[in-house]
Scaffold this motif. Structure first.
Motif, mmCIF file in Angstrom:
data_model
loop_
_atom_site.group_PDB
_atom_site.id
_atom_site.type_symbol
_atom_site.label_atom_id
_atom_site.label_comp_id
_atom_site.label_asym_id
_atom_site.label_seq_id
_atom_site.Cartn_x
_atom_site.Cartn_y
_atom_site.Cartn_z
ATOM 1 N N THR A 41 1.463 -1.143 -0.187
ATOM 2 C CA THR A 41 0.255 -0.073 0.121
ATOM 3 C C THR A 41 0.545 1.399 -0.096
ATOM 4 O OG1 THR A 41 -1.682 -1.027 1.048
ATOM 5 C CG2 THR A 41 -1.848 1.362 1.259
ATOM 6 N N GLN A 81 -7.751 0.616 -0.929
ATOM 7 C CA GLN A 81 -7.549 -0.367 -0.622
ATOM 8 C C GLN A 81 -8.790 -0.564 0.455
ATOM 9 O OE1 GLN A 81 -4.445 -2.209 1.994
ATOM 10 N NE2 GLN A 81 -5.057 -3.740 2.094
ATOM 11 N N ASP A 157 -5.179 -1.376 -5.202
ATOM 12 C CA ASP A 157 -4.332 -1.870 -4.078
ATOM 13 C C ASP A 157 -6.101 -2.918 -3.471
ATOM 14 O OD1 ASP A 157 -3.227 -2.704 -1.872
ATOM 15 O OD2 ASP A 157 -3.438 -0.434 -1.298
ATOM 16 N N GLU A 158 -5.742 -4.733 -3.717
ATOM 17 C CA GLU A 158 -6.253 -5.727 -3.223
ATOM 18 C C GLU A 158 -7.691 -5.092 -3.261
ATOM 19 O OE1 GLU A 158 -5.350 -7.459 0.270
ATOM 20 O OE2 GLU A 158 -3.400 -6.431 0.648
HETATM 21 MG MG LIG Z 1 -1.768 -2.271 1.997
#
Ligand SMILES: [Mg+2]
Ligand SMILES: Nc1ncnc2c1ncn2[C@@H]1O[C@H](COP(=O)(O)OP(=O)(O)OP(=O)(O)O)[C@@H](O)[C@H]1O
Length: 290
Positions: A41, A81, A157-158
Motif C-alpha cells: 500500500t 485498499q 490496491d487489493e
Molecule cells: Mg495494503
C-alpha cells in the motif's frame, strides 16, 4: 510510456516501510505480491502521489512527478485498499459526484459516466443503490471511479479481497481488458489473481523488492524445490517444524505432504510442478519454519 522508481525509501517514525526500491514500469499489468505489512500500500500510495517518499524519486517519461504535480495526478486512477461508498447513492449518481470532485468538465460527465458503467458491466444496475451491491459490484464501482479520467496509470490496491471466485475471475478479466496502453498495478495476496494477467510479478518482502519477473520465470526459479511425500500421520508435525509445508492430503490411511525445500527432504520425496501458491509459500511462509 515509462514510470521509473528511483531509490524510493519510506520511513514512518522509526519504522521502515520501503527500503531503496528501484523499478521501471511500462504498459501492461504488474502484480504486487507480498505478506501483510510488506509495503504494498505504501508503494502504491507513493505512485498515486497521495504520499511523498522519505527519499528517492519517481519519474514519468523522465520527468520528476513532484515537479509535474497536477499534470501527473491527471494521469492517475487509484482504487485504495479501503473505500467508503455512499450507500444511498445509485452507482450513476456516485460516479457523477466523483466526476465533479475530479473536475471533469460538466458537459462530458454524462457520457463518460455511461462509458465507465458500461465498461465494468453495471449498466443494468446503474440506478440501483450501492448499499445493496455485492462486494464484487462495489469493487466494480471502485474501478469505474478510477477510470473516469481515462488514466494512463491505474493503481488498484487489493481489489479482489473478499470476492468469491466468480467475481474474482470477472474482475481479473476486466483489468486485463483495460490494460491496453496503460500501466496497471495491482496488489494482492491471492496468487491466482495475477498468474494469468500479469506481465510481471513484483515481490515485496519487509519493504524490499526481492523479485521482478514474469510469472513463468518465477515458477521456473522454484522448479526443483517443490516436493511431495507420503508419510504416516504422526510424522506430520516433524515435517511442519522442519519445512515449509503446503497442502496436506489424505491418501488412504496415510498423508501426502507438499513441501517447499531447496534440498530433497527425504529420499523418497518426489519433485512436482510448481504453481504460484508454492511460490507464495516459498517466499512468505516464514512463521512456521522460524
Ligand atoms: Mg495494503
Ligand atoms: N501511516 C502510517 N504510519 C505508521 N506506519 C505505517 C503507516 N502506513 C504503513 N505503515 C507501516 O508500514 C509497513 C508497510 O505497510 P503497508 O500498508 O504498506 O503494507 P501492505 O503490504 O499494504 O500490508 P497489507 O497486506 O496488510 O495491506 C507496515 O509495517 C505498516 O505498519
Amino acid at each position: 510510456m515509462k514510470l521509473t522508481i528511483e531509490n524510493i525509501t519510506k520511513t514512518f517514525k522509526d519504522k521502515s516501510a520501503l527500503n531503496d526500491i528501484n523499478l521501471e514500469l511500462t504498459t501492461g499489468v504488474y502484480g504486487i505480491l507480498g505478506a501483510n505489512g510488506s509495503g504494498k500500500t505504501t508503494l502504491m500510495r507513493i505512485l498515486a502521489s497521495v504520499m511523498k517518499p522519505s527519499s528517492g524519486r519517481v519519474l514519468m517519461n523522465g520527468q520528476d512527478i513532484a515537479d509535474m504535480n497536477e499534470k501527473y495526478r491527471e494521469l492517475i486512477g487509484y482504487l485504495p485498499q479501503h473505500v467508503g461508498y455512499y450507500k444511498n447513492f445509485s452507482a450513476e449518481k456516485f460516479l457523477k459526484y466523483i466526476a465533479a470532485l475530479k473536475g471533469l468538465p460538466k458537459e462530458e460527465t454524462s457520457e463518460k459516466v455511461e462509458e465507465v458503467i458500461e465498461l465494468v458491466g453495471l449498466t443494468e444496475y446503474r440506478s440501483k443503490k450501492i448499499g445493496g451491491f455485492s462486494g464484487g459490484m462495489k469493487r466494480r464501482v471502485g474501478i469505474a471511479q478510477a477510470l473516469l479520467n481515462n488514466p494512463k496509470i491505474l493503481i488498484v490496491d487489493e481489489p479482489t479481497a473478499g470476492l468469491d471466485p466468480k467475481e474474482r475471475i470477472r474482475f481479473r478479466n476486466l483489468l486485463s481488458k483495460i490494460s491496453t496502453n496503460r500501466i496497471v498495478l495491482l496488489s494482492t495476496h491471492i496468487v491466482s489473481d495475477i498468474e494469468f494477467i500479469a506481465k510481471e510479478v513484483l515481490i515485496l518482502k519487509d519493504g524490499q523488492l526481492v523479485k521482478k519477473e514474469t510469472p513463468q520465470s518465477l515458477l521456473k526459479g522454484i522448479e526443483d524445490k517443490v516436493w511431495t511425500l507420503v508419510i504416516e500421520e504422526k510424522e506430520i508435525p516433524r515435517f511442519q517444524s522442519e519445512y515449509k509445508v503446503g497442502n496436506i492430503a489424505r491418501v488412504e490411511d496415510r498423508f501426502q505432504l507438499r513441501i517447499l525445500s531447496d534440498e530433497q527432504p527425504e529420499p523418497n520425496a518426489e519433485n512436482d510442478i510448481p504453481n504460484l501458491e508454492d511460490l507464495y509459500l516459498y517466499y512468505f511462509d516464514e512463521e512456521e519454519t522460524a
